[in-house]
Design a protein around this motif. Structure first.
Motif, PDB file in Angstrom:
ATOM      1  N   UNK A  92       0.607  -1.440   0.057  1.00 42.49           N
ATOM      2  CA  UNK A  92      -0.061  -0.068   0.264  1.00 42.49           C
ATOM      3  C   UNK A  92       0.789   1.326  -0.386  1.00 42.49           C
ATOM      4  N   UNK A  93       0.656   2.430   0.071  1.00 42.35           N
ATOM      5  CA  UNK A  93       0.890   3.586  -0.823  1.00 42.35           C
ATOM      6  C   UNK A  93       0.487   4.494   0.450  1.00 42.35           C
ATOM      7  N   UNK A  94       1.375   5.125   1.081  1.00 41.54           N
ATOM      8  CA  UNK A  94       0.218   6.043   2.447  1.00 41.54           C
ATOM      9  C   UNK A  94      -0.033   7.397   1.475  1.00 41.54           C
ATOM     10  N   UNK A  95      -1.432   8.131   1.970  1.00 45.27           N
ATOM     11  CA  UNK A  95      -1.609   8.890   1.154  1.00 45.27           C
ATOM     12  C   UNK A  95      -1.992  10.190   2.274  1.00 45.27           C
ATOM     13  N   UNK A  96      -1.819   9.728   3.221  1.00 47.98           N
ATOM     14  CA  UNK A  96      -1.590  10.878   3.815  1.00 47.98           C
ATOM     15  C   UNK A  96      -1.497  10.428   5.618  1.00 47.98           C
TER      16      UNK A  96
ATOM     17  N   UNK B 251      -4.688   5.410   2.079  1.00 46.85           N
ATOM     18  CA  UNK B 251      -3.827   4.511   3.253  1.00 46.85           C
ATOM     19  C   UNK B 251      -3.792   6.065   4.123  1.00 46.85           C
ATOM     20  N   UNK B 252      -3.940   5.825   5.512  1.00 44.35           N
ATOM     21  CA  UNK B 252      -3.786   6.744   6.675  1.00 44.35           C
ATOM     22  C   UNK B 252      -3.279   6.167   7.169  1.00 44.35           C
ATOM     23  N   UNK B 253      -1.766   6.400   7.771  1.00 42.16           N
ATOM     24  CA  UNK B 253      -1.141   6.529   8.371  1.00 42.16           C
ATOM     25  C   UNK B 253      -1.526   6.787   9.819  1.00 42.16           C
TER      26      UNK B 253
END
Length: 81
Positions: free
Chosen positions: A5-9, A37-39
């Motif tokens: 996955x790639x973190x969006x925010x 995707x939220x970190x």
């Protein structure tokens, strides 16, 4: 639970205790688009079980992964709808 996955925010809730990590995660996820995707970065050890329980009972979100990095607990949540 690991997947690609790639973190969006990123949401920084370090120093905040229950229930704020979950409350702020919900508020931030609501503003994201489907597939984002939220970190979440937290220092409250209870966030591990709190965010798991929240994700399991909340439609439209998926808990992708959780990890402990020193004193910081990292959570990765995808908005699914």
């Amino acid at each position: 639970m690991s997947t690609e996955y790639t973190v969006t925010e990123t949401l920084d809730v370090k120093g905040e205790s229950c229930p704020m990590p979950v409350v702020k995660t919900k508020g931030t996820i609501d503003d994201l688009s489907e597939g984002d995707v939220l970190e979440v970065l937290a220092t409250d050890s209870g966030s591990m079980s709190d965010l798991t329980g929240w994700a399991e009972t909340t439609p439209g979100v998926e808990l992708l992964d959780q990890e402990e990095d020193g004193d910081v607990f990292k959570h990765y949540v995808r908005k699914t709808e």
